[in-house]
Design a protein around this motif. Structure first.
Motif, PDB file in Angstrom:
ATOM      1  N   ALA A 296       0.829  -1.201   0.000  1.00  0.00           N
ATOM      2  CA  ALA A 296       0.000   0.000   0.000  1.00  0.00           C
ATOM      3  C   ALA A 296       0.872   1.263   0.000  1.00  0.00           C
ATOM      4  N   VAL A 297       1.979   1.225   0.721  1.00  0.00           N
ATOM      5  CA  VAL A 297       2.919   2.353   0.694  1.00  0.00           C
ATOM      6  C   VAL A 297       3.487   2.529  -0.707  1.00  0.00           C
ATOM      7  N   ALA A 298       3.723   1.410  -1.400  1.00  0.00           N
ATOM      8  CA  ALA A 298       4.239   1.477  -2.773  1.00  0.00           C
ATOM      9  C   ALA A 298       3.245   2.152  -3.706  1.00  0.00           C
ATOM     10  N   TRP A 299       1.942   1.972  -3.467  1.00  0.00           N
ATOM     11  CA  TRP A 299       0.939   2.669  -4.289  1.00  0.00           C
ATOM     12  C   TRP A 299       1.095   4.178  -4.132  1.00  0.00           C
ATOM     13  N   VAL A 300       1.284   4.609  -2.890  1.00  0.00           N
ATOM     14  CA  VAL A 300       1.421   6.043  -2.620  1.00  0.00           C
ATOM     15  C   VAL A 300       2.678   6.585  -3.285  1.00  0.00           C
ATOM     16  N   ALA A 301       3.791   5.858  -3.146  1.00  0.00           N
ATOM     17  CA  ALA A 301       5.045   6.309  -3.741  1.00  0.00           C
ATOM     18  C   ALA A 301       4.958   6.336  -5.258  1.00  0.00           C
ATOM     19  N   THR A 302       4.277   5.355  -5.842  1.00  0.00           N
ATOM     20  CA  THR A 302       4.150   5.309  -7.295  1.00  0.00           C
ATOM     21  C   THR A 302       3.321   6.485  -7.806  1.00  0.00           C
ATOM     22  N   GLY A 303       2.218   6.764  -7.141  1.00  0.00           N
ATOM     23  CA  GLY A 303       1.378   7.875  -7.582  1.00  0.00           C
ATOM     24  C   GLY A 303       1.980   9.229  -7.279  1.00  0.00           C
ATOM     25  N   GLY A 304       2.612   9.337  -6.113  1.00  0.00           N
ATOM     26  CA  GLY A 304       3.202  10.608  -5.695  1.00  0.00           C
ATOM     27  C   GLY A 304       2.634  11.061  -4.370  1.00  0.00           C
ATOM     28  N   ARG A 305       3.429  10.991  -3.326  1.00  0.00           N
ATOM     29  CA  ARG A 305       2.927  11.352  -2.004  1.00  0.00           C
ATOM     30  C   ARG A 305       2.858  12.867  -1.837  1.00  0.00           C
ATOM     31  N   GLY A 306       2.034  13.268  -0.888  1.00  0.00           N
ATOM     32  CA  GLY A 306       1.892  14.686  -0.619  1.00  0.00           C
ATOM     33  C   GLY A 306       0.973  15.404  -1.591  1.00  0.00           C
ATOM     34  N   THR A 307       0.090  14.668  -2.259  1.00  0.00           N
ATOM     35  CA  THR A 307      -0.830  15.282  -3.228  1.00  0.00           C
ATOM     36  C   THR A 307      -2.278  14.846  -3.021  1.00  0.00           C
ATOM     37  N   LEU A 308      -2.494  13.710  -2.362  1.00  0.00           N
ATOM     38  CA  LEU A 308      -3.789  13.081  -2.125  1.00  0.00           C
ATOM     39  C   LEU A 308      -4.359  12.423  -3.375  1.00  0.00           C
ATOM     40  N   PHE A 309      -4.308  13.098  -4.529  1.00  0.00           N
ATOM     41  CA  PHE A 309      -4.843  12.460  -5.739  1.00  0.00           C
ATOM     42  C   PHE A 309      -3.833  11.493  -6.342  1.00  0.00           C
ATOM     43  N   GLY A 310      -2.536  11.717  -6.091  1.00  0.00           N
ATOM     44  CA  GLY A 310      -1.503  10.820  -6.611  1.00  0.00           C
ATOM     45  C   GLY A 310      -1.672   9.391  -6.128  1.00  0.00           C
ATOM     46  N   PRO A 311      -1.899   9.176  -4.820  1.00  0.00           N
ATOM     47  CA  PRO A 311      -2.110   7.807  -4.353  1.00  0.00           C
ATOM     48  C   PRO A 311      -3.304   7.109  -4.994  1.00  0.00           C
ATOM     49  N   ILE A 312      -4.338   7.851  -5.344  1.00  0.00           N
ATOM     50  CA  ILE A 312      -5.474   7.236  -6.039  1.00  0.00           C
ATOM     51  C   ILE A 312      -5.023   6.693  -7.387  1.00  0.00           C
ATOM     52  N   ILE A 313      -4.263   7.513  -8.108  1.00  0.00           N
ATOM     53  CA  ILE A 313      -3.733   7.075  -9.405  1.00  0.00           C
ATOM     54  C   ILE A 313      -2.806   5.879  -9.217  1.00  0.00           C
ATOM     55  N   GLY A 314      -1.927   5.968  -8.204  1.00  0.00           N
ATOM     56  CA  GLY A 314      -0.987   4.883  -7.952  1.00  0.00           C
ATOM     57  C   GLY A 314      -1.684   3.582  -7.613  1.00  0.00           C
ATOM     58  N   ALA A 315      -2.737   3.640  -6.804  1.00  0.00           N
ATOM     59  CA  ALA A 315      -3.467   2.427  -6.429  1.00  0.00           C
ATOM     60  C   ALA A 315      -4.091   1.770  -7.654  1.00  0.00           C
ATOM     61  N   PHE A 316      -4.675   2.572  -8.540  1.00  0.00           N
ATOM     62  CA  PHE A 316      -5.286   2.015  -9.746  1.00  0.00           C
ATOM     63  C   PHE A 316      -4.229   1.464 -10.700  1.00  0.00           C
ATOM     64  N   VAL A 317      -3.154   2.210 -10.908  1.00  0.00           N
ATOM     65  CA  VAL A 317      -2.121   1.784 -11.864  1.00  0.00           C
ATOM     66  C   VAL A 317      -1.469   0.488 -11.409  1.00  0.00           C
ATOM     67  N   VAL A 318      -1.059   0.439 -10.143  1.00  0.00           N
ATOM     68  CA  VAL A 318      -0.344  -0.738  -9.653  1.00  0.00           C
ATOM     69  C   VAL A 318      -1.252  -1.962  -9.628  1.00  0.00           C
TER      70      VAL A 318
END
Length: 383
Positions: A296-318
């Protein structure tokens, strides 16, 4: 100020993303219920369930970003709160089975009958009511996070040490829930759910309802987290992240700020777990696995932390990549997924959202590695 322009660009992307999620909820619902199955525009129930899982994962990622991206608290055990919320919902669903179980006992779940339990444990009482279960979904993760955070933050545990003990927490819970005498189904967990609020879980309309509820919960969780980080409280959190000793020297109660946001994050994770369970049809101790929290942390890092919308993108992409790779390359999907993480880390160290950030950066703005600077964060927190 530059930080305000960057916040504005983040808000624009975030609201565009919420709009896309709303359109997805509408289109998928219509395509599943109103379009014939032989039509190329039909969306299968399997796809509905898969997207519902992704929405729950995205809410979990948002909860992690709230503490990691804005408060600098890297939790490697947030899957524990996700699983606790899931177990609370699973207990409600088990109580709804009644005498329709394999052993026909109206009071005890099948696994308790199999293990020769003679009465329902005290902590199972009340879960026959949906309202009580919903309360436990947020209360149990919140209380655990409150106790854990109070002990950790008042002792000024931070950094890698905090990450390690959060991982130890979820590992301890996993071992406890594997034990049959705990009364949570042991290794098999809770499954064979029948109804939720009187509606058959296997019905397509119920699946759509759960899918829509997951999307609305994600949108609500995002807006709540955005309101927090855009408030004075959120500016103090960012100051703690970037210059905690300075913020403490200015008189801010650091432990209290961290505790509040940690509890809020745990509650959001519990809601995500509660919506996840009726869609996948099972909850077992494997959800407590430290590897699940790290993923789950990897989803946040992939999307981009510190943005809130980045983790959503990361969760879907991964998770979409994981689903496709397990089908296309069942023997090599782990290596391909690992290569994806490496490529993103090397070429997009700030995550996928850095693509939006580059496009939206003002022409006169200098290149920077973070949305705000330490001095600016602390100044805003003090104002």
């Amino acid at each position: 100020m530059l930080s305000k322009r960057l916040f504005a660009s983040h808000d624009a992307v975030g609201f565009w993303l919420l709009g896309l999620i709303a359109l997805m909820l509408l289109w998928v619902s219509i395509a599943n219920l109103a379009i014939a199955q032989d039509s190329p525009w039909h969306v299968s129930t399997y796809t509905v369930t898969l997207l519902g899982k992704f929405l729950c994962y995205a809410l979990l990622a948002v909860s992690i970003d709230l503490i990691w991206g804005y408060a600098g608290i890297l939790s490697l055990g947030h899957g524990a709160f996700f699983a606790l919320g899931g177990y609370a919902m699973g207990m409600y669903l088990m109580r709804q089975i009644g005498d329709r179980g394999q052993y026909g006992n109206p009071n005890l779940p099948d696994f308790m009958v199999f293990l020769n339990w003679h009465e329902l444990p005290w902590y199972w009482h009340g879960f026959e009511h949906f309202g009580f279960a919903v309360l436990m979904v947020v209360l149990v993760p919140g209380l655990l996070a409150g106790l854990f955070g109070w002990l950790a933050f008042r002792s000024r545990v931070s950094g890698v040490y905090l990450s390690i003990i959060t991982q130890a927490l979820t590992f301890a819970l996993m071992l406890a829930f594997f034990r049959n005498e705990m009364g949570f189904g042991g290794n098999n967990g809770l499954t064979d759910f029948k109804d939720i609020l009187g509606f058959a879980i296997s019905d397509d309309r119920t699946r759509i309802g759960l899918f829509v509820a997951s999307g609305l919960a994600l949108m609500g969780g995002y807006l709540l987290a955005r309101a927090v980080v855009r408030s004075r409280f959120g500016r103090v959190l960012v100051a703690l992240r970037d210059a905690e000793p300075r913020a403490r020297a200015c008189g801010y109660p650091v432990a209290r700020y961290k505790l509040i946001v940690f509890v809020l994050s745990a509650m959001l994770a519990g809601i995500a777990g509660a919506l996840y369970v009726p869609q996948v049809g099972i909850i077992n101790p494997g959800e407590f696995s430290p590897l699940s929290s790290i993923e789950a942390v990897a989803w946040v890092a992939t999307g981009g932390r510190g943005t809130l919308f980045g983790p959503i993108i990361g969760a879907f992409v991964v998770n979409y990549s994981k689903t496709e790779l397990t089908t296309l390359a069942p023997d090599a999907w782990l290596f391909l997924l690992g290569a994806l993480f490496i490529l993103i880390t090397v070429f997009l160290p700030q995550g996928l959202v850095s693509l939006f950030r580059r496009r939206n950066r003002p022409a006169t703005a200098p290149a920077e590695s973070a949305p705000t600077t330490q001095s600016e964060n602390t100044t805003e927190a003090e104002s």
